[in-house]
Design a protein around this motif. Structure first.
Motif, PDB file in Angstrom:
ATOM      1  N   ASN A  39      -2.249 -28.270  20.412  1.00 11.16           N
ATOM      2  CA  ASN A  39      -1.304 -28.230  19.385  1.00 11.16           C
ATOM      3  C   ASN A  39      -1.599 -27.614  18.080  1.00 11.16           C
ATOM      4  O   ASN A  39      -1.029 -27.044  17.137  1.00 11.16           O
ATOM      5  N   ARG A  40      -3.149 -27.469  17.777  1.00 14.91           N
ATOM      6  CA  ARG A  40      -3.816 -27.053  16.724  1.00 14.91           C
ATOM      7  C   ARG A  40      -3.656 -25.244  16.619  1.00 14.91           C
ATOM      8  O   ARG A  40      -3.480 -24.936  15.597  1.00 14.91           O
ATOM      9  N   ALA A  46      -1.587 -28.547  10.794  1.00 16.54           N
ATOM     10  CA  ALA A  46      -0.645 -27.279   9.940  1.00 16.54           C
ATOM     11  C   ALA A  46      -0.940 -27.469   8.759  1.00 16.54           C
ATOM     12  O   ALA A  46      -1.269 -26.448   7.834  1.00 16.54           O
ATOM     13  N   ALA A  47      -1.064 -28.720   7.981  1.00 23.76           N
ATOM     14  CA  ALA A  47      -1.394 -28.704   6.525  1.00 23.76           C
ATOM     15  C   ALA A  47      -2.851 -28.114   6.295  1.00 23.76           C
ATOM     16  O   ALA A  47      -3.001 -27.538   5.289  1.00 23.76           O
ATOM     17  N   ASP A  48      -3.825 -28.382   7.005  1.00 32.57           N
ATOM     18  CA  ASP A  48      -4.989 -27.984   6.942  1.00 32.57           C
ATOM     19  C   ASP A  48      -5.085 -26.522   6.986  1.00 32.57           C
ATOM     20  O   ASP A  48      -6.103 -25.957   6.463  1.00 32.57           O
ATOM     21  N   GLN A  49      -4.102 -25.805   7.897  1.00 26.35           N
ATOM     22  CA  GLN A  49      -4.256 -24.512   8.220  1.00 26.35           C
ATOM     23  C   GLN A  49      -3.410 -23.721   6.988  1.00 26.35           C
ATOM     24  O   GLN A  49      -3.262 -22.618   7.179  1.00 26.35           O
ATOM     25  N   GLY A  50      -2.699 -24.551   6.087  1.00 26.09           N
ATOM     26  CA  GLY A  50      -2.049 -23.918   5.095  1.00 26.09           C
ATOM     27  C   GLY A  50      -0.667 -23.617   5.350  1.00 26.09           C
ATOM     28  O   GLY A  50       0.017 -22.539   4.783  1.00 26.09           O
ATOM     29  N   ALA A  85      -3.146 -28.917  -2.080  1.00 28.98           N
ATOM     30  CA  ALA A  85      -2.678 -30.074  -1.557  1.00 28.98           C
ATOM     31  C   ALA A  85      -3.444 -30.338  -0.110  1.00 28.98           C
ATOM     32  O   ALA A  85      -3.734 -31.146   0.511  1.00 28.98           O
ATOM     33  N   ALA A  86      -3.558 -28.933   0.633  1.00 30.05           N
ATOM     34  CA  ALA A  86      -4.106 -28.568   1.926  1.00 30.05           C
ATOM     35  C   ALA A  86      -5.397 -29.233   1.769  1.00 30.05           C
ATOM     36  O   ALA A  86      -6.199 -30.081   2.633  1.00 30.05           O
ATOM     37  N   SER A  87      -6.363 -28.912   0.817  1.00 30.20           N
ATOM     38  CA  SER A  87      -7.628 -29.476   0.456  1.00 30.20           C
ATOM     39  C   SER A  87      -7.780 -30.685   0.527  1.00 30.20           C
ATOM     40  O   SER A  87      -8.572 -31.421   0.811  1.00 30.20           O
ATOM     41  N   THR A  88      -6.732 -31.240  -0.280  1.00 22.29           N
ATOM     42  CA  THR A  88      -6.806 -32.664  -0.805  1.00 22.29           C
ATOM     43  C   THR A  88      -6.577 -33.415   0.562  1.00 22.29           C
ATOM     44  O   THR A  88      -7.234 -34.413   0.818  1.00 22.29           O
ATOM     45  N   LYS A 135      -9.166 -36.308   2.452  1.00 20.29           N
ATOM     46  CA  LYS A 135      -8.677 -37.674   2.680  1.00 20.29           C
ATOM     47  C   LYS A 135      -9.004 -37.993   4.164  1.00 20.29           C
ATOM     48  O   LYS A 135      -9.373 -39.091   4.505  1.00 20.29           O
ATOM     49  N   THR A 136      -8.681 -36.904   4.903  1.00 22.08           N
ATOM     50  CA  THR A 136      -8.608 -37.165   6.303  1.00 22.08           C
ATOM     51  C   THR A 136     -10.212 -37.182   6.699  1.00 22.08           C
ATOM     52  O   THR A 136     -10.721 -38.241   7.445  1.00 22.08           O
ATOM     53  N   GLN A 137     -11.019 -36.421   6.267  1.00 20.94           N
ATOM     54  CA  GLN A 137     -12.781 -36.651   6.564  1.00 20.94           C
ATOM     55  C   GLN A 137     -13.153 -37.918   5.924  1.00 20.94           C
ATOM     56  O   GLN A 137     -13.787 -38.544   6.873  1.00 20.94           O
ATOM     57  N   ASP A 138     -12.694 -38.347   4.910  1.00 20.95           N
ATOM     58  CA  ASP A 138     -12.909 -39.694   4.100  1.00 20.95           C
ATOM     59  C   ASP A 138     -12.532 -40.937   5.290  1.00 20.95           C
ATOM     60  O   ASP A 138     -13.239 -42.042   5.646  1.00 20.95           O
ATOM     61  N   LEU A 139     -11.165 -40.737   5.614  1.00 17.51           N
ATOM     62  CA  LEU A 139     -10.850 -41.710   6.588  1.00 17.51           C
ATOM     63  C   LEU A 139     -11.453 -41.930   8.136  1.00 17.51           C
ATOM     64  O   LEU A 139     -11.841 -42.951   8.217  1.00 17.51           O
ATOM     65  N   HIS A 140     -11.818 -40.592   8.438  1.00 13.29           N
ATOM     66  CA  HIS A 140     -12.691 -40.422   9.701  1.00 13.29           C
ATOM     67  C   HIS A 140     -14.120 -41.360   9.499  1.00 13.29           C
ATOM     68  O   HIS A 140     -14.663 -42.106  10.211  1.00 13.29           O
ATOM     69  N   ALA A 141     -14.473 -40.849   8.220  1.00 15.30           N
ATOM     70  CA  ALA A 141     -16.061 -41.468   8.089  1.00 15.30           C
ATOM     71  C   ALA A 141     -15.913 -43.126   8.043  1.00 15.30           C
ATOM     72  O   ALA A 141     -16.708 -43.858   8.451  1.00 15.30           O
TER      73      ALA A 141
END
Length: 226
Positions: free
Chosen positions: A48-49, A76-80, A151-154, A158-164
């Motif tokens: 799906n990515r 999708a958001a991370d890919q702009g 927004a995508a960078s934010t 947030k996703t990276q922080d949540l994973h950590a």
């Protein structure tokens, strides 16, 4: 074009054999897994990515809580790419993730016209000269594009922080998933439980397999994780 979960030579399911051959003959079969390898659960988010990366926008129509659709939308958001969602009744479980996406900034879609408006395919008749209004529109579109990038960078941060935060609470000894969810939800950043569940699923289904699931809703880190 077809993006496959298994190898490009693996037909899944058998009733799609003719379609598979037609696409191979006239179009393109695409996969990032080796030939001969059949589809497994962990390959679907990776597939799906690729799909979200090829698309101009991702539309989520129905998605229950903790569904894989949330992972695809995040990719999708991370890919702009634009993330669009069809709203549903707040008490309808099938619309849970759609409503979450809308709360987090996805574009609300009611019909095809809304989609065309987002994609910018509704064009006005061409003008012989560039007007000040067109110049203003160009500047506005540039600002919108930059806002989407920011927004995508934010969201990615947030996703990276949540994973950590999830991984920091896991060790080789199984722990209750519900307890991990509560701990992360009440941490300093106050993540939503549905987002935490989606992040856990993402970590579990990644090729590296950062989370191991056990019976009784217990989870742990792989024994060889540093």
């Amino acid at each position: 074009m077809a993006v496959q979960t298994g190898g490009v030579d693996y037909i899944y399911s058998t009733e799609n054999a003719q379609l598979h051959h037609d696409i191979a003959r006239r179009g393109l079969l695409l996969s990032e897994v080796p030939m001969g390898l059949g589809p497994t659960a962990r390959h679907f988010p990776c597939r799906n990515r690729i799909i979200s990366g090829l698309a101009q926008a991702v539309i989520v129509v129905e998605a229950a809580a903790k569904s894989g659709s949330l992972i695809t939308a995040r990719n999708a958001a991370d890919q702009g790419r634009d993330v669009l969602a069809v709203p549903g009744h707040p008490f309808d479980a099938r619309a849970s993730d759609c409503n979450i996406l809308l709360r987090d900034g996805a574009t609300l879609i009611r019909n095809a016209a809304d989609v065309l408006e987002v994609l910018g395919t509704q064009q006005t008749s061409p003008q012989p000269k560039t007007t000040s209004a067109q110049n203003s529109l160009t500047l506005t579109n540039s600002a919108i594009s930059q806002t989407r990038i920011d927004a995508a960078s934010t969201r990615k941060a947030k996703t990276q922080d949540l994973h950590a935060q999830i991984l920091s609470r896991l060790g080789p000894t199984p722990a209750a998933q519900d307890q991990i969810t509560r701990d992360v939800a009440h941490s300093q950043n106050h993540h939503d439980p549905a987002q935490i569940g989606a992040a856990m699923l993402e970590l579990e289904l990644e090729i590296e397999g950062h989370i191991i699931r056990h019976h009784g809703r217990m989870i742990s880190a792989p024994p060889d994780r540093p």
